[in-house]
Design an enzyme around this catalytic site. Structure first.
Site, PDB file in Angstrom:
ATOM      1  N   SER A 135     -18.668 -21.962 -11.046  1.00 27.08           N
ATOM      2  CA  SER A 135     -17.494 -22.377 -11.031  1.00 27.08           C
ATOM      3  C   SER A 135     -16.568 -21.214 -11.204  1.00 27.08           C
ATOM      4  O   SER A 135     -16.536 -20.495 -11.823  1.00 27.08           O
ATOM      5  CB  SER A 135     -17.506 -23.039 -12.517  1.00 27.08           C
ATOM      6  OG  SER A 135     -16.093 -23.564 -12.931  1.00 27.08           O
ATOM      7  N   LYS A 161     -17.509 -24.871  -7.002  1.00 26.57           N
ATOM      8  CA  LYS A 161     -16.717 -25.697  -7.845  1.00 26.57           C
ATOM      9  C   LYS A 161     -15.463 -24.719  -8.084  1.00 26.57           C
ATOM     10  O   LYS A 161     -15.522 -23.818  -8.270  1.00 26.57           O
ATOM     11  CB  LYS A 161     -17.288 -26.037  -9.135  1.00 26.57           C
ATOM     12  CG  LYS A 161     -16.202 -26.475 -10.392  1.00 26.57           C
ATOM     13  CD  LYS A 161     -17.040 -27.249 -11.327  1.00 26.57           C
ATOM     14  CE  LYS A 161     -16.140 -26.780 -12.711  1.00 26.57           C
ATOM     15  NZ  LYS A 161     -17.151 -27.457 -13.852  1.00 26.57           N
ATOM     16  N   LYS A 163     -11.473 -24.709  -9.843  1.00 28.78           N
ATOM     17  CA  LYS A 163     -10.596 -25.241 -10.814  1.00 28.78           C
ATOM     18  C   LYS A 163      -9.308 -25.674 -10.132  1.00 28.78           C
ATOM     19  O   LYS A 163      -8.862 -24.977  -9.301  1.00 28.78           O
ATOM     20  CB  LYS A 163     -10.186 -24.377 -11.952  1.00 28.78           C
ATOM     21  CG  LYS A 163     -11.399 -24.196 -12.702  1.00 28.78           C
ATOM     22  CD  LYS A 163     -12.015 -25.154 -13.490  1.00 28.78           C
ATOM     23  CE  LYS A 163     -13.041 -24.767 -14.614  1.00 28.78           C
ATOM     24  NZ  LYS A 163     -13.262 -26.039 -15.232  1.00 28.78           N
ATOM     25  N   ASP A 188     -12.484 -29.263 -10.421  1.00 28.05           N
ATOM     26  CA  ASP A 188     -12.524 -29.703 -11.506  1.00 28.05           C
ATOM     27  C   ASP A 188     -11.053 -29.412 -12.309  1.00 28.05           C
ATOM     28  O   ASP A 188     -10.496 -28.352 -12.128  1.00 28.05           O
ATOM     29  CB  ASP A 188     -13.379 -28.643 -12.558  1.00 28.05           C
ATOM     30  CG  ASP A 188     -13.530 -29.011 -14.017  1.00 28.05           C
ATOM     31  OD1 ASP A 188     -12.871 -30.069 -14.192  1.00 28.05           O
ATOM     32  OD2 ASP A 188     -14.190 -28.376 -14.577  1.00 28.05           O
ATOM     33  N   GLU A 213     -14.029 -33.481 -10.774  1.00 28.33           N
ATOM     34  CA  GLU A 213     -14.275 -33.620 -12.307  1.00 28.33           C
ATOM     35  C   GLU A 213     -13.121 -33.792 -13.199  1.00 28.33           C
ATOM     36  O   GLU A 213     -12.240 -33.053 -13.098  1.00 28.33           O
ATOM     37  CB  GLU A 213     -15.114 -32.336 -12.528  1.00 28.33           C
ATOM     38  CG  GLU A 213     -15.657 -32.098 -13.921  1.00 28.33           C
ATOM     39  CD  GLU A 213     -16.404 -30.789 -14.183  1.00 28.33           C
ATOM     40  OE1 GLU A 213     -17.046 -30.276 -12.958  1.00 28.33           O
ATOM     41  OE2 GLU A 213     -16.884 -30.351 -15.338  1.00 28.33           O
ATOM     42  N   ASP A 238     -16.578 -35.236 -17.578  1.00 24.63           N
ATOM     43  CA  ASP A 238     -17.151 -34.099 -18.556  1.00 24.63           C
ATOM     44  C   ASP A 238     -16.354 -34.118 -19.767  1.00 24.63           C
ATOM     45  O   ASP A 238     -17.165 -35.022 -20.762  1.00 24.63           O
ATOM     46  CB  ASP A 238     -16.586 -32.595 -17.752  1.00 24.63           C
ATOM     47  CG  ASP A 238     -16.689 -31.384 -18.718  1.00 24.63           C
ATOM     48  OD1 ASP A 238     -17.467 -31.463 -19.568  1.00 24.63           O
ATOM     49  OD2 ASP A 238     -16.501 -30.202 -18.241  1.00 24.63           O
ATOM     50  N   LYS A 262     -23.457 -31.592 -20.668  1.00 21.74           N
ATOM     51  CA  LYS A 262     -23.435 -30.189 -21.467  1.00 21.74           C
ATOM     52  C   LYS A 262     -24.105 -30.522 -22.830  1.00 21.74           C
ATOM     53  O   LYS A 262     -23.473 -31.164 -23.674  1.00 21.74           O
ATOM     54  CB  LYS A 262     -22.059 -29.556 -21.683  1.00 21.74           C
ATOM     55  CG  LYS A 262     -21.185 -29.367 -20.409  1.00 21.74           C
ATOM     56  CD  LYS A 262     -19.719 -28.763 -20.464  1.00 21.74           C
ATOM     57  CE  LYS A 262     -19.096 -28.503 -19.330  1.00 21.74           C
ATOM     58  NZ  LYS A 262     -17.965 -28.144 -19.494  1.00 21.74           N
ATOM     59  N   GLY A 290     -21.576 -25.863 -18.023  1.00 24.85           N
ATOM     60  CA  GLY A 290     -21.651 -24.577 -18.690  1.00 24.85           C
ATOM     61  C   GLY A 290     -20.229 -24.626 -19.357  1.00 24.85           C
ATOM     62  O   GLY A 290     -19.240 -25.227 -19.187  1.00 24.85           O
TER      63      GLY A 290
HETATM   64  O1  OSB Z   1     -14.784 -27.798 -17.517  1.00 19.69           O
HETATM   65  O2  OSB Z   1     -16.430 -27.320 -16.828  1.00 19.69           O
HETATM   66  C1  OSB Z   1     -15.555 -26.949 -17.420  1.00 19.69           C
HETATM   67  C2  OSB Z   1     -15.753 -23.306 -18.648  1.00 19.69           C
HETATM   68  C3  OSB Z   1     -15.136 -23.425 -19.846  1.00 19.69           C
HETATM   69  C4  OSB Z   1     -14.746 -24.548 -20.334  1.00 19.69           C
HETATM   70  C5  OSB Z   1     -14.820 -25.761 -19.474  1.00 19.69           C
HETATM   71  C6  OSB Z   1     -15.479 -25.638 -18.284  1.00 19.69           C
HETATM   72  C7  OSB Z   1     -15.804 -24.602 -17.874  1.00 19.69           C
HETATM   73  C8  OSB Z   1     -16.566 -24.048 -16.502  1.00 19.69           C
HETATM   74  C9  OSB Z   1     -17.469 -22.890 -16.139  1.00 19.69           C
HETATM   75  O3  OSB Z   1     -16.285 -24.917 -15.488  1.00 19.69           O
HETATM   76  C10 OSB Z   1     -18.734 -23.406 -16.469  1.00 19.69           C
HETATM   77  C11 OSB Z   1     -20.024 -22.283 -16.621  1.00 19.69           C
HETATM   78  O4  OSB Z   1     -19.815 -21.540 -15.364  1.00 19.69           O
HETATM   79  O5  OSB Z   1     -20.282 -21.764 -17.539  1.00 19.69           O
HETATM   80 MG    MG Z   2     -15.420 -29.551 -16.591  1.00 18.66          MG
END
Ligand code: OSB
Ligand code: MG
Length: 369
Positions: A135, A161, A163, A188, A213, A238, A262, A290
């Protein structure tokens, strides 16, 4: 087995690179490590809440309060015959799933160690080798993100992925697609859009994304269902899914075609497994999300992702992608083929380095002794 002592350890860890989502940028992460002790063994769990209530209303401070002042007493003097959904004992507390999850993980690891069995086997995992993704956060310049995408692709990650948010979406995705026309790619939004953006969101269909997402509100199903009916790209939820019943509601309404599970968000490994079972029965693919966990939480995520319905690469990346020095030994390493192996040892299967816990610790306290 009786939990003799329960200790909370608040860690503050610097990230190797800042992480930016539609709700802001962080340079470090704060988590609580839960240590459950019995018969000379220690089981470890993690509350990956951060310092601020952005992704969720929970923070390390609220989780500390909830575990110390409400949950811990429920373990006192109780005999556990077998590993199981400890968080059921905590149903008298509404919400606070991350706090509940951290305790359940610690007890599960402790059981694994006392039975000499890996957590992933106790949960019923079947795939010892799991596919993984990465991510990538929002950067100052598109070029900076492209460099990180190239690096992740070269390392073998099986899907990327990124953001997104308004004004950091169409251009970014088209630039990535120019350089990597076929790489499995997803976006995401962490709730950065509303249905007023429907015409704009339709344009995402052009990029052949695996999914988008959580594009809309963190507690919504109805608008996501309307969006899903209007776009080709699968919607993945999520934040909206905090329980088994949330997943059931989302499926009934057609709010998503994929789930990010999660264990911290849904109250622990056993709730996560129930949501996995429901999704599998309904033919909905899931993947393991995560929350920038330390190695402890990451090890629990690896165990969860061995369940057979976790068919899509998850956000379980190598330790080095997050932290220069992880608190587990060895660190999590991703193979050149983009896979991770669930370790064969008992419990989470990684050694937790107590010296490193002390190094990043800002406070610790026995909440049950
Ligand atoms: O939305 O999935 C999410 C990290 C912190 C808070 C929300 C998210 C995320 C990530 C990173 O996308 C996930 C990771 O690599 O731990
Ligand atoms: Mg997410």
């Amino acid at each position: 087995m009786k939990i003799e002592r329960l200790e909370l350890v608040h860690l503050r860890m610097p990230l190797v690179h800042f992480f930016e989502t539609s709700f802001g940028r962080v340079y470090g992460h704060e988590v609580i490590i839960v240590r459950a002790e019995s018969g000379g063994l220690v089981g470890y769990g993690e509350v990956p809440a951060s310092a601020a209530p952005r992704y969720s209303y929970e923070t390390v401070t609220t989780a500390w309060h909830v575990i110390r002042d409400f949950l811990a007493a429920r373990l006192k003097g109780r005999e556990f015959a077998a590993p199981g959904p400890v968080s059921e004992l905590f149903s008298f507390v509404r919400g606070h799933n991350m706090a509940k999850a951290g305790v359940e993980m610690a007890v599960l690891d402790l059981f694994g160690k006392s039975l000499g069995k890996p957590v992933w086997q106790i949960l019923g995992g079947t795939q010892q080798e799991i596919p993984t993704g990465i991510s990538l956060g929002i950067e100052d310049k598109v070029g900076d993100l492209l460099d990180r995408v190239d690096e992740a692709a070269a390392k073998g990650y099986l899907r990327i992925k990124v953001k997104i948010k308004p004004r950091w979406d169409l251009l970014v995705l088209s630039e990535i697609r120019k350089r990597h026309p076929t790489i499995p790619l997803m976006a995401d939004a962490n709730s950065a859009y509303t249905l007023n953006d429907l015409e704009h969101l339709k344009k995402l269909d052009a990029f052949d994304l695996m999914m988008i997402e959580q594009p809309l509100a963190y507690d919504d199903y109805v608008d996501h269902a309307k969006l899903q009916a209007a776009i080709k790209t699968p919607v993945c939820l999520d934040e909206s899914i905090r329980s088994y019943d949330d997943a059931r509601r989302a499926f009934e309404l057609g709010a998503c075609r994929i789930l990010n599970i999660k264990q911290a968000r849904v109250g622990g490994p056993y709730n996560a497994k129930m949501i996995h079972n429901l999704s599998k029965a309904r033919g909905v693919p899931v993947w393991c999300g995560g929350l920038l966990e330390s190695g402890v939480g990451r090890a629990h995520n690896i165990a969860l992702a061995t369940l057979p319905g976790f068919t899509l690469p998850g956000d379980i990346s190598a330790s080095e992608r997050y932290y220069r020095e992880d608190v587990i030994d060895p660190p999590v390493i991703v193979s050149p083929q983009g896979t991770l192996k669930a370790p064969p040892g008992p419990g989470i299967g990684y050694n937790v380095d107590e010296k490193r816990l002390s190094r990043y610790c800002v406070r610790r306290e026995y909440v049950l002794s």
